[in-house]
Motif scaffolding. Structure first.
Motif, PDB file in Angstrom:
ATOM      1  N   GLN A   1       0.769  -1.173   0.240  1.00  0.00           N
ATOM      2  CA  GLN A   1      -0.056   0.094  -0.141  1.00  0.00           C
ATOM      3  C   GLN A   1       0.841   1.221   0.138  1.00  0.00           C
ATOM      4  OE1 GLN A   1      -3.115   0.560  -0.313  1.00  0.00           O
ATOM      5  NE2 GLN A   1      -3.642  -1.379  -0.458  1.00  0.00           N
ATOM      6  N   ASN A   2       1.628   1.347  -1.012  1.00  0.00           N
ATOM      7  CA  ASN A   2       2.616   2.361  -1.165  1.00  0.00           C
ATOM      8  C   ASN A   2       2.162   3.496  -2.264  1.00  0.00           C
ATOM      9  OD1 ASN A   2       4.544   1.813   1.069  1.00  0.00           O
ATOM     10  ND2 ASN A   2       5.237   0.013  -0.328  1.00  0.00           N
ATOM     11  N   TRP A   3       2.038   4.609  -1.810  1.00  0.00           N
ATOM     12  CA  TRP A   3       1.545   5.459  -3.036  1.00  0.00           C
ATOM     13  C   TRP A   3       2.866   6.906  -3.291  1.00  0.00           C
ATOM     14  CZ3 TRP A   3      -2.618   5.365  -5.984  1.00  0.00           C
ATOM     15  CH2 TRP A   3      -3.701   4.491  -5.574  1.00  0.00           C
ATOM     16  N   GLU A   4       2.814   7.020  -4.588  1.00  0.00           N
ATOM     17  CA  GLU A   4       4.070   7.950  -4.693  1.00  0.00           C
ATOM     18  C   GLU A   4       3.626   8.821  -5.794  1.00  0.00           C
ATOM     19  OE1 GLU A   4       8.735   8.012  -6.255  1.00  0.00           O
ATOM     20  OE2 GLU A   4       7.814   6.289  -5.615  1.00  0.00           O
ATOM     21  N   TRP A   5       3.859  10.047  -5.815  1.00  0.00           N
ATOM     22  CA  TRP A   5       3.319  10.823  -6.986  1.00  0.00           C
ATOM     23  C   TRP A   5       4.750  11.744  -7.218  1.00  0.00           C
ATOM     24  CZ3 TRP A   5       1.597  11.319  -2.022  1.00  0.00           C
ATOM     25  CH2 TRP A   5       2.119  12.523  -1.285  1.00  0.00           C
TER      26      TRP A   5
ATOM     27  N   GLY B   1      -5.625  30.675 -11.879  1.00  0.00           N
ATOM     28  CA  GLY B   1      -5.033  32.070 -12.504  1.00  0.00           C
ATOM     29  C   GLY B   1      -3.557  32.116 -12.636  1.00  0.00           C
ATOM     30  N   VAL B   2      -2.763  32.920 -11.804  1.00  0.00           N
ATOM     31  CA  VAL B   2      -1.264  32.949 -11.888  1.00  0.00           C
ATOM     32  C   VAL B   2      -0.799  32.087 -10.910  1.00  0.00           C
ATOM     33  CG1 VAL B   2      -1.456  35.230 -13.233  1.00  0.00           C
ATOM     34  CG2 VAL B   2      -1.265  35.073 -10.528  1.00  0.00           C
ATOM     35  N   LEU B   3      -1.595  31.515  -9.848  1.00  0.00           N
ATOM     36  CA  LEU B   3      -1.043  30.743  -8.889  1.00  0.00           C
ATOM     37  C   LEU B   3      -0.478  29.231  -9.478  1.00  0.00           C
ATOM     38  CD1 LEU B   3      -0.164  30.114  -6.169  1.00  0.00           C
ATOM     39  CD2 LEU B   3      -2.644  29.585  -5.567  1.00  0.00           C
ATOM     40  N   SER B   4       0.474  28.912  -9.211  1.00  0.00           N
ATOM     41  CA  SER B   4       1.135  27.625  -9.367  1.00  0.00           C
ATOM     42  C   SER B   4       1.342  26.659  -7.993  1.00  0.00           C
ATOM     43  CB  SER B   4       1.956  27.533 -10.736  1.00  0.00           C
ATOM     44  OG  SER B   4       2.427  26.362 -11.082  1.00  0.00           O
ATOM     45  N   VAL B   5       0.783  25.659  -8.082  1.00  0.00           N
ATOM     46  CA  VAL B   5       1.245  24.733  -7.192  1.00  0.00           C
ATOM     47  C   VAL B   5       1.851  23.434  -7.585  1.00  0.00           C
ATOM     48  CG1 VAL B   5       0.520  23.599  -5.033  1.00  0.00           C
ATOM     49  CG2 VAL B   5      -0.223  25.711  -5.577  1.00  0.00           C
ATOM     50  N   GLU B   6       3.030  23.009  -7.101  1.00  0.00           N
ATOM     51  CA  GLU B   6       3.646  21.819  -7.799  1.00  0.00           C
ATOM     52  C   GLU B   6       4.143  20.941  -6.448  1.00  0.00           C
ATOM     53  OE1 GLU B   6       7.121  22.347 -10.342  1.00  0.00           O
ATOM     54  OE2 GLU B   6       5.760  23.734 -11.696  1.00  0.00           O
ATOM     55  N   THR B   7       3.832  19.751  -6.689  1.00  0.00           N
ATOM     56  CA  THR B   7       4.339  18.772  -5.448  1.00  0.00           C
ATOM     57  C   THR B   7       4.837  17.463  -5.753  1.00  0.00           C
ATOM     58  OG1 THR B   7       3.570  17.943  -3.214  1.00  0.00           O
ATOM     59  CG2 THR B   7       1.980  18.027  -4.937  1.00  0.00           C
ATOM     60  N   GLN B   8       5.637  16.815  -5.002  1.00  0.00           N
ATOM     61  CA  GLN B   8       6.039  15.544  -5.276  1.00  0.00           C
ATOM     62  C   GLN B   8       6.198  14.700  -3.902  1.00  0.00           C
ATOM     63  OE1 GLN B   8       9.511  15.814  -7.819  1.00  0.00           O
ATOM     64  NE2 GLN B   8      10.972  15.792  -5.916  1.00  0.00           N
ATOM     65  N   GLY B   9       5.987  13.322  -3.872  1.00  0.00           N
ATOM     66  CA  GLY B   9       6.361  12.870  -2.411  1.00  0.00           C
ATOM     67  C   GLY B   9       5.551  11.547  -2.590  1.00  0.00           C
ATOM     68  N   GLN B  10       5.484  10.869  -1.400  1.00  0.00           N
ATOM     69  CA  GLN B  10       4.963   9.541  -1.092  1.00  0.00           C
ATOM     70  C   GLN B  10       4.359   9.383   0.075  1.00  0.00           C
ATOM     71  OE1 GLN B  10       8.275   7.247  -1.523  1.00  0.00           O
ATOM     72  NE2 GLN B  10       9.251   7.774   0.320  1.00  0.00           N
ATOM     73  N   VAL B  11       3.532   8.277   0.188  1.00  0.00           N
ATOM     74  CA  VAL B  11       2.883   7.941   1.409  1.00  0.00           C
ATOM     75  C   VAL B  11       2.960   6.536   1.603  1.00  0.00           C
ATOM     76  CG1 VAL B  11       0.458   7.783   2.696  1.00  0.00           C
ATOM     77  CG2 VAL B  11       1.106   9.737   1.136  1.00  0.00           C
ATOM     78  N   SER B  12       3.459   5.986   2.780  1.00  0.00           N
ATOM     79  CA  SER B  12       3.851   4.634   2.967  1.00  0.00           C
ATOM     80  C   SER B  12       2.708   3.722   3.232  1.00  0.00           C
ATOM     81  CB  SER B  12       5.028   4.300   4.125  1.00  0.00           C
ATOM     82  OG  SER B  12       4.535   4.877   5.448  1.00  0.00           O
ATOM     83  N   GLU B  13       2.587   2.819   3.591  1.00  0.00           N
ATOM     84  CA  GLU B  13       1.564   1.937   3.791  1.00  0.00           C
ATOM     85  C   GLU B  13       1.052   2.187   5.221  1.00  0.00           C
ATOM     86  OE1 GLU B  13       2.210  -2.329   4.469  1.00  0.00           O
ATOM     87  OE2 GLU B  13       4.457  -2.056   4.150  1.00  0.00           O
ATOM     88  N   ARG B  14       1.932   2.644   5.939  1.00  0.00           N
ATOM     89  CA  ARG B  14       1.359   3.118   7.338  1.00  0.00           C
ATOM     90  C   ARG B  14       1.068   4.260   7.765  1.00  0.00           C
ATOM     91  NH1 ARG B  14       6.027  -0.039  11.347  1.00  0.00           N
ATOM     92  NH2 ARG B  14       5.529  -2.152  10.561  1.00  0.00           N
ATOM     93  N   GLY B  15       1.104   5.327   6.404  1.00  0.00           N
ATOM     94  CA  GLY B  15       0.651   6.527   6.658  1.00  0.00           C
ATOM     95  C   GLY B  15       1.617   7.389   6.733  1.00  0.00           C
ATOM     96  N   ALA B  16       2.782   7.082   6.837  1.00  0.00           N
ATOM     97  CA  ALA B  16       4.027   8.313   6.835  1.00  0.00           C
ATOM     98  C   ALA B  16       4.340   8.951   5.440  1.00  0.00           C
ATOM     99  CB  ALA B  16       5.305   7.374   7.097  1.00  0.00           C
ATOM    100  N   VAL B  17       4.382  10.151   5.703  1.00  0.00           N
ATOM    101  CA  VAL B  17       4.332  11.273   4.538  1.00  0.00           C
ATOM    102  C   VAL B  17       5.714  11.948   4.571  1.00  0.00           C
ATOM    103  CG1 VAL B  17       3.341  13.243   3.502  1.00  0.00           C
ATOM    104  CG2 VAL B  17       1.893  11.567   4.692  1.00  0.00           C
ATOM    105  N   SER B  18       6.164  12.056   3.259  1.00  0.00           N
ATOM    106  CA  SER B  18       7.483  12.579   2.781  1.00  0.00           C
ATOM    107  C   SER B  18       7.419  13.461   1.816  1.00  0.00           C
ATOM    108  CB  SER B  18       8.810  11.920   3.165  1.00  0.00           C
ATOM    109  OG  SER B  18       8.654  10.718   1.910  1.00  0.00           O
ATOM    110  N   GLY B  19       7.367  14.776   1.373  1.00  0.00           N
ATOM    111  CA  GLY B  19       7.600  15.100   0.051  1.00  0.00           C
ATOM    112  C   GLY B  19       7.960  16.504   0.198  1.00  0.00           C
ATOM    113  N   VAL B  20       7.697  17.394  -1.149  1.00  0.00           N
ATOM    114  CA  VAL B  20       7.969  18.902  -1.113  1.00  0.00           C
ATOM    115  C   VAL B  20       6.956  19.429  -2.014  1.00  0.00           C
ATOM    116  CG1 VAL B  20       9.637  20.366  -2.357  1.00  0.00           C
ATOM    117  CG2 VAL B  20      10.505  18.140  -1.272  1.00  0.00           C
TER     118      VAL B  20
END
Length: 648
Positions: free
Chosen positions: A591-595, A603-622
């Motif tokens: 159950q591991n997710w990664e984007w 509009g002119v606002l831009s949001v970018e993100t990358q990271g992952q969520v482990s099977e235990r729900g731990a999050v790490s990203g930017v």
């Protein structure tokens, strides 16, 4: 009166004891008894009787060894005393393979004698009484190749030599008598080539109605034990056989087995070499029948029919020894119980070896699919399935590789779970066709109706005979899940109508490829409201890739995710609608997710993100945000329920 006349008067009335007639005849009787006693004793001494029986036993057959324990003349007690030759502890044994290397042990045998025939020097046997017999067959019985030698030996026994005739002179003469009746108190047969296989015949009686031609009638009780039939229940029945030499052989066996009844009868015309067999069963237990059929190699697949019963009538006929030319019919075939109810139209049997029948038409009223899966030992159900429901319809079996089934399927349950909570989506009705041709299954569902919700579309499926290699295509025009399922999967939100196409391929029972394109309108997931979602996915057993495009996405003010954001990020996202979004996701087992790339634009606002969520729900990203001259970056750690934002 003179003394002489007085004396003569006394003699005339026989007043002296010695002169009375009773004493005379008693003396004669005692004398005869003594003579007969010494004669019978010398003529019928146990040693002589055993010696003669041993000599006769040696001449039965060269491959049969016979041993006798004791032999004597006995006078049984009772209302009608019986004089008989009494033989005890008789053992028959052969090492001949075609006779199954059988061993028979008899506790006692009696040949009643006729006393007055014996006095005239004649021994006549017309009845044989046997006590208990244990017969063990050590190997499979086959057709003997030396039947001719057997006949010659038997003829040799029946035709005594001249020397035998000389020896028998002046001895007690055995008259050419034929036994008219044989009775066996108990005969137990154990067939060792098949483990735990035995049966018992009790109170067996064979009567000879005629010696020329030979006509026999046999009756007995048949006991089939639980060890033979599989289970804790025995079967008790009645056996009847009738033989007319070179003319006919008839018989039947009828009895009970648990709560069921059965009757098997046969009639054989020995002149025309044709037989007819009839079988009738009422409520026979399948739970005991299937293990029995497997034990005797009549069925090779494992089945567990739970509580189910069989009823039927069958008739077969054909030439003796040629099963390929036998034919017949089966009527009133019905299976009922935990399995449901299955009824078959009359079936024509064209051949027994190999088995060939006419098309078999059956009615399912209805079939309990959970019991069917358990019966055929199909393995564990997929985790996303609950109850398998009921199947009602009709089926036609045109042959082992040609099966057609049409019907309605109801009650199939799909399981959905989220955060430890599980809900059920029930399909109230599915209508379609299933067919097996050329070792390929083909399924087509024209109508699917959920108990709650909407489904408009079609499903087609192809699979190999064992359902190991499967291809499925689904063309969905509209699907709406039940409200309960929508709330569960969106954490209190909703999923609007969905349409799309799905393709699934499994090889060897393992998911090889999944392809999907789906579109949703009006989605609310954990405080994220989206006007329209496009999803495209592909992958296999251990890894899946998804591309998600969104329109008009907005985080609502009561969103838990919005509240967990950094205050500065919260200010940017609050009450803002993102006209477009593009997210690339990757899922890997368990159950591991990664984007790798996620972009949102407002509009002119831009949001970018990358990271992952482990099977235990731990999050790490930017997370990166850019708007005009504003440019900020955050590192995100912690868990998906409580992320920690670190400004960089």
């Amino acid at each position: 009166m003179s003394k002489k006349s007085q004396f003569q008067g006394h003699r005339g009335t026989s007043e002296f004891v010695a002169e009375q007639s009773g004493l005379f005849w008693s003396s004669i009787g005692i004398l005869i008894a003594l003579v007969l006693g010494f004669t019978v004793k010398s003529m019928m001494a146990p040693q002589k009787i055993k010696m003669r029986i041993d000599e006769a036993a040696k001449n039965i057959h060269r491959d049969l060894q016979v041993s006798v324990g004791e032999a004597s003349i006995s006078l049984s007690e009772g209302v009608w005393p019986e004089l008989a030759i009494h033989v005890q502890n008789v053992r028959f044994e052969t090492q001949t393979e075609c006779w199954g290397r059988a061993v028979a042990e008899v506790d006692e045998m009696k040949l009643p004698l006729r006393f007055f025939d014996l006095l005239s020097g004649v021994v006549r046997f017309d009845e044989l009484k046997i006590g208990e017999v244990n017969l063990s067959v050590k190997s499979a019985i086959t057709v003997c190749s030396d039947e001719a030698s057997l006949e010659s030996e038997v003829q040799g026994i029946n035709e005594p030599s001249k020397s035998d005739a000389v020896k028998s002179k002046n001895q007690t003469r055995v008259k050419d008598s034929l036994i008219d009746e044989i009775s066996v108190q108990r005969l137990r047969v154990t067939y060792l080539p098949l483990a735990l296989t035995s049966f018992e015949l009790s109170n067996l009686k064979m009567k000879v109605a005629s010696h020329s031609p030979v006509e026999l009638n046999i009756v007995s009780q048949v006991n089939l034990f639980g060890e033979t039939l599989s289970g804790d229940y025995s079967s008790f029945g009645e056996l009847r056989l009738s033989l007319l030499e070179k003319k006919k052989l008839d018989g039947d066996v009828s009895g009970i087995w648990r709560e069921g009844e059965y009757k098997l009868s046969f009639a054989t015309d020995l002149e025309k070499q044709r037989s007819e067999v009839k079988f009738e069963a009422q409520h026979l237990p399948l739970r005991q029948m299937f293990p029995l059929l497997r034990r005797y190699n009549l069925m090779h697949r494992e089945f567990e029919p739970l509580q189910s019963w069989l009823s039927m009538k069958a008739e077969l006929s054909g030439p003796v020894g040629e099963p390929s030319l036998w034919n017949g019919k089966i009527e009133n075939l019905q299976l009922e119980g935990d399995l449901g109810v299955i009824e078959a139209q009359p079936i024509e049997i064209k051949s027994l070896s190999p088995v060939q029948t006419s098309s078999i038409d059956i009615q399912l009223k209805p079939l309990v699919m959970d019991s069917v899966v358990a019966m055929v030992n199909a393995g564990k159900k997929p985790k996303f399935l609950g109850g398998l429901g009921l199947l009602t319809g009709s089926a036609r079996f045109n042959g082992p590789d040609d099966i057609e089934l049409t019907g309605d399927y109801s009650g199939l349950e799909f399981l959905f779970s989220n955060r430890g909570v599980r809900k059920v989506q029930t399909i109230s009705l599915m209508s379609g066709d299933l067919a097996l041709k050329n070792n390929q299954w083909r399924l087509k569902l024209q109508r699917i109706r959920p108990l709650e919700g909407i489904f408009d579309g079609s499903v087609s499926l192809e699979a190999d005979r064992e359902w190991a290699d499967v291809r499925m295509n689904a063309d969905v025009r509209e699907v709406v899940l039940s409200q309960e399922i929508q709330k569960l999967m969106t954490n209190g939100g909703h999923l609007g109508p969905m349409d799309g196409e799905f393709k699934v391929q499994m090889v060897g029972g393992v998911l090889k490829e999944l392809q999907t394109e789906a579109r949703w309108d009006d989605v609310l997931i954990e405080g994220l409201e989206v006007g329209r979602v496009f999803l495209k996915g592909r992958g296999g057993k251990d890894k899946m890739f998804f591309q998600v495009r969104t329109r008009d996405a907005k985080l609502l003010s009561d969103s838990a995710f919005l509240k967990s954001l950094d205050p500065q990020v919260h200010k940017v996202f609050a009450d803002r609608t993102f006209e477009s979004g593009n997210i690339e996701l990757q899922w890997s087992a368990p159950q591991n997710w990664e984007w790798s790339q996620a972009k949102l634009k407002s509009g002119v606002l831009s949001v970018e993100t990358q990271g992952q969520v482990s099977e235990r729900g731990a999050v790490s990203g930017v997370v990166k945000m850019r708007e005009a001259s504003f440019n900020q970056r955050w590192k995100v750690d912690g868990s998906k329920d409580a992320p920690v934002w670190i400004k960089q």
